[in-house]
Each structure stands twice: as C-alpha cells, then as structure tokens.
Scaffold this motif. Sequence first.
Motif, PDB file in Angstrom:
ATOM      1  N   PHE A   1       0.818  -1.212   0.000  1.00 52.00           N
ATOM      2  CA  PHE A   1       0.000   0.000   0.000  1.00 52.00           C
ATOM      3  C   PHE A   1       0.854   1.267   0.000  1.00 52.00           C
ATOM      4  N   ARG A   2       2.153   1.122   0.260  1.00 53.51           N
ATOM      5  CA  ARG A   2       3.004   2.303   0.370  1.00 53.51           C
ATOM      6  C   ARG A   2       3.087   3.077  -0.935  1.00 53.51           C
ATOM      7  N   LYS A   3       2.997   2.391  -2.066  1.00 54.99           N
ATOM      8  CA  LYS A   3       3.089   3.107  -3.335  1.00 54.99           C
ATOM      9  C   LYS A   3       1.874   3.990  -3.562  1.00 54.99           C
ATOM     10  N   ASP A   4       0.771   3.729  -2.865  1.00 53.20           N
ATOM     11  CA  ASP A   4      -0.445   4.528  -3.026  1.00 53.20           C
ATOM     12  C   ASP A   4      -0.472   5.752  -2.122  1.00 53.20           C
ATOM     13  N   ILE A   5       0.298   5.736  -1.035  1.00 52.40           N
ATOM     14  CA  ILE A   5       0.330   6.863  -0.099  1.00 52.40           C
ATOM     15  C   ILE A   5       1.784   7.251   0.126  1.00 52.40           C
ATOM     16  N   GLN A   6       2.158   8.439  -0.316  1.00 53.18           N
ATOM     17  CA  GLN A   6       3.535   8.909  -0.217  1.00 53.18           C
ATOM     18  C   GLN A   6       3.581  10.201   0.603  1.00 53.18           C
ATOM     19  N   MET A   7       4.808  10.604   0.980  1.00 56.09           N
ATOM     20  CA  MET A   7       4.970  11.767   1.859  1.00 56.09           C
ATOM     21  C   MET A   7       6.036  12.708   1.320  1.00 56.09           C
ATOM     22  N   VAL A   8       5.765  13.993   1.451  1.00 56.36           N
ATOM     23  CA  VAL A   8       6.750  15.042   1.166  1.00 56.36           C
ATOM     24  C   VAL A   8       7.119  15.667   2.507  1.00 56.36           C
ATOM     25  N   PHE A   9       8.408  15.614   2.856  1.00 53.66           N
ATOM     26  CA  PHE A   9       8.848  16.039   4.180  1.00 53.66           C
ATOM     27  C   PHE A   9       9.162  17.527   4.219  1.00 53.66           C
ATOM     28  N   GLN A  10       9.235  18.053   5.451  1.00 49.73           N
ATOM     29  CA  GLN A  10       9.452  19.481   5.652  1.00 49.73           C
ATOM     30  C   GLN A  10      10.829  19.925   5.173  1.00 49.73           C
ATOM     31  N   ASP A  11      11.862  19.177   5.535  1.00 51.85           N
ATOM     32  CA  ASP A  11      13.223  19.540   5.163  1.00 51.85           C
ATOM     33  C   ASP A  11      13.679  18.636   4.024  1.00 51.85           C
ATOM     34  N   PRO A  12      13.670  19.139   2.797  1.00 52.41           N
ATOM     35  CA  PRO A  12      14.008  18.270   1.664  1.00 52.41           C
ATOM     36  C   PRO A  12      15.451  17.792   1.681  1.00 52.41           C
ATOM     37  N   PHE A  13      16.357  18.587   2.250  1.00 48.88           N
ATOM     38  CA  PHE A  13      17.771  18.193   2.229  1.00 48.88           C
ATOM     39  C   PHE A  13      18.042  17.007   3.145  1.00 48.88           C
ATOM     40  N   SER A  14      17.434  17.025   4.347  1.00 47.10           N
ATOM     41  CA  SER A  14      17.660  15.933   5.291  1.00 47.10           C
ATOM     42  C   SER A  14      16.981  14.644   4.851  1.00 47.10           C
ATOM     43  N   SER A  15      16.003  14.729   3.955  1.00 44.94           N
ATOM     44  CA  SER A  15      15.305  13.535   3.485  1.00 44.94           C
ATOM     45  C   SER A  15      15.912  12.963   2.206  1.00 44.94           C
ATOM     46  N   LEU A  16      16.996  13.593   1.709  1.00 42.96           N
ATOM     47  CA  LEU A  16      17.695  13.100   0.520  1.00 42.96           C
ATOM     48  C   LEU A  16      19.080  12.602   0.927  1.00 42.96           C
ATOM     49  N   ASN A  17      19.433  11.411   0.499  1.00 38.06           N
ATOM     50  CA  ASN A  17      20.737  10.835   0.841  1.00 38.06           C
ATOM     51  C   ASN A  17      21.841  11.643   0.171  1.00 38.06           C
ATOM     52  N   PRO A  18      22.709  12.309   0.950  1.00 41.54           N
ATOM     53  CA  PRO A  18      23.728  13.182   0.344  1.00 41.54           C
ATOM     54  C   PRO A  18      24.797  12.427  -0.429  1.00 41.54           C
ATOM     55  N   ARG A  19      24.899  11.119  -0.231  1.00 40.41           N
ATOM     56  CA  ARG A  19      25.938  10.334  -0.895  1.00 40.41           C
ATOM     57  C   ARG A  19      25.485   9.744  -2.233  1.00 40.41           C
ATOM     58  N   LYS A  20      24.201   9.895  -2.519  1.00 37.69           N
ATOM     59  CA  LYS A  20      23.684   9.310  -3.762  1.00 37.69           C
ATOM     60  C   LYS A  20      23.328  10.399  -4.760  1.00 37.69           C
ATOM     61  N   ARG A  21      23.463  10.065  -6.034  1.00 39.06           N
ATOM     62  CA  ARG A  21      22.994  10.969  -7.083  1.00 39.06           C
ATOM     63  C   ARG A  21      21.473  10.913  -7.156  1.00 39.06           C
TER      64      ARG A  21
ATOM     65  N   GLU B   1      19.362  16.645 -16.971  1.00 37.86           N
ATOM     66  CA  GLU B   1      20.749  16.685 -16.504  1.00 37.86           C
ATOM     67  C   GLU B   1      20.847  16.600 -14.985  1.00 37.86           C
ATOM     68  N   HIS B   2      19.753  16.935 -14.275  1.00 38.28           N
ATOM     69  CA  HIS B   2      19.756  16.866 -12.820  1.00 38.28           C
ATOM     70  C   HIS B   2      19.822  15.429 -12.316  1.00 38.28           C
ATOM     71  N   TYR B   3      19.580  14.475 -13.184  1.00 34.69           N
ATOM     72  CA  TYR B   3      19.648  13.056 -12.847  1.00 34.69           C
ATOM     73  C   TYR B   3      21.015  12.697 -12.262  1.00 34.69           C
ATOM     74  N   PHE B   4      22.060  13.350 -12.736  1.00 31.21           N
ATOM     75  CA  PHE B   4      23.435  12.967 -12.380  1.00 31.21           C
ATOM     76  C   PHE B   4      24.012  13.801 -11.234  1.00 31.21           C
ATOM     77  N   ARG B   5      23.245  14.731 -10.671  1.00 31.37           N
ATOM     78  CA  ARG B   5      23.769  15.607  -9.625  1.00 31.37           C
ATOM     79  C   ARG B   5      23.501  15.044  -8.232  1.00 31.37           C
ATOM     80  N   PHE B   6      24.194  15.639  -7.247  1.00 33.34           N
ATOM     81  CA  PHE B   6      24.002  15.285  -5.841  1.00 33.34           C
ATOM     82  C   PHE B   6      23.075  16.317  -5.183  1.00 33.34           C
ATOM     83  N   PRO B   7      22.412  15.960  -4.078  1.00 31.31           N
ATOM     84  CA  PRO B   7      21.470  16.885  -3.422  1.00 31.31           C
ATOM     85  C   PRO B   7      22.058  18.242  -3.055  1.00 31.31           C
ATOM     86  N   HIS B   8      23.359  18.294  -2.675  1.00 34.69           N
ATOM     87  CA  HIS B   8      23.933  19.571  -2.239  1.00 34.69           C
ATOM     88  C   HIS B   8      24.109  20.558  -3.401  1.00 34.69           C
TER      89      HIS B   8
END
Length: 338
Positions: A106-126, A162-169
Amino acid sequence: MAEKAIGLDYAVSAAEPLLDVISLHKQFPVYSPFGKIFGAKAFVHAVSDVSFQLYEGETYGLVGESGSGKSTIGRTILGLTPASSGQVLYKKQDLAAMRKGDLRKFRKDIQMVFQDPFSSLNPRKRIGAILEEALIIHNQGNQVERQEAVFRILQTVGLQAEHYFRFPHEFSGGQRQRLGLARALIMNPKIIVCDEPVSALDVSIQSQILNLLKQLQRDLKLTLLFITHDISVVRYISDRIGIMYLGKIVEEAATDQLFSNPVHPYTKSLFSAVPGFSGKKLKERIILKGEIPSPLSPPSGCVFHTRCPYATERCKTEVPGLTNIASNHKAACHLIST
C-alpha cells in the motif's frame, strides 16, 4: 474557490472517503534515565481521539501550532510511526492494523513530502539513484525503464534531465523540494501527505511550489493531506481544514465556510492574529493568556479550557465532541449550541 466548494459539498455527502481516520491515538513513552528497564514513567499524548475523512481529489489541511500533533498524524497514517490505537482505513483496509510486510504493497499509493528536503535526501547518492530506489524496491521495470521514468518525473516537477546525475547539495532549497515531490510521485500515488512542504522556503519559492502542487493535483488526480502552521498557505490550497490544538481537532469545515464564520474560540484567536483578516465574527484581536499545557499531562475536560476566555466549570470536567454547526462544519466546544 467558491465553485470548488460547491462540488466538494456533494463529494463529502455522497462519496465514500478514500482515507478514513477513526479515533486515532498516539502516545510516546517517556523513560527514566535508566532506560527501558523499569518501563515508561509517563506518556506524551501527541494525538488524542482524532477522526477525519479524506475524499478523492480534495486537499484537506491540518493546521495547528508546533507540538499540536499534526505531523504525528501524517507519519502515523503512513505507518512510519505506529498508532497506539484507532484505525486508518484506506479503501476500507485498516493500515494501522497491518504488519509491515502487508503494508508495503500500500506504500506506493500513499507517499509523503517532508518538511526539510535536504535531510530527506541521501547526500551520498545521485538524484537518479535516489528516485529509482522506490522503483527497485517495488520491482518496477528494468534499468532502462526506471531511468526513463525518472527523466519523465523530473520534467513533471520542473527540473531537467541533466539533474539526474547531480548530488542533493548541488540544488537550491526550492529545487530540493521539487525533488521531494518527484520522489513522492515516482510510484503514481493516490494520496500525498505534505508535511510543512513550504515552511523552509522563501515566500516567492513557496508560491511556486504551491502552484506546482495544485497543477499536479489537477493533472494527476491526486488527493492531498496538507500539514502546516501557516494560515494563509492552508487557505490558498485547501478545500477543507481541520484546526488542531494539543492533539485534538477542535474545528473542521470547508475552507470558505471556516474563514467566513470561525466558531471555536481557538480558531478565532488564530485568525485574529493574521493581519488583514476580515472574518464575519471577528472585530478585535484575541490574545490568549498563558502557555500551551504539556502533552505529558493534558488538561481534563476541554484541552483548551486553561487558555479559553469563555471557559466554564463544565469545560474543566467534560470533553466536548465535534458538533455539527452547519453542513460540513463541526466544532468541539460546549458553548456552541447544536
């Protein structure tokens, strides 16, 4: 907004809710300095007997001060925080009672957008890897198909391939929140829980994200639970609004109806603090005395009686239920006649 409200009246009265939250409770245990050995010495009552319905295609706004329990409700709906008691019915399936394995589909049917987008994105992944992660978990497509899906969703939220290849920072705050939206949308959800999605953004960027949300809602037929403390934001985006105080919903109404005729004393005090507000029954600024009580030991009776200028002895002992004031308008106050 007026035309939308008319259509919503019919939807609320005639349609089955897509999400039905029934008597939801959430308490967090507080342990002694010795840890869990001696058990919990107290409980934080974050959410107390909250019920509301979310109908397909609408935006339901939850408004309240910090600590009112609104974010806990959003996390409990998604199963990120287990409920202490109560039901969360999605298409008549109780999500709160499901095991993690059963809840995953059921998780694919209900998703969440968090308050702090930076902390919810893995900084080590593109970004590409971050957005593809949900598709991999749910076994959606092969590598090429997943990459194409990410390119499409980036374009949908106003970003470039092109944003596909960038990091969150490497992104600004507004762009990161668009990435948060992209990650929530990648699984084609029915419901998105937006937890203070614009509170960390500049005002000009806030308007862009809000307009994007409204556009995506129309194009993708989304249903939104919008959590915020900003009165002007919730007025702009919501069809119906629930006002929260100390873990309870004290008033609920269609947006136009609530702003034209607020009836609960707490709602009136909130609206009176908004510059330029012209509510029908508000003629002066209402300043509340004292502090919000601790959720460790909430007041008996009406949780607002310690700060309410109209409180009576009955308010101190008897818990008011949500009473129908008019069509799609409820309030929890003993002073409101039925």
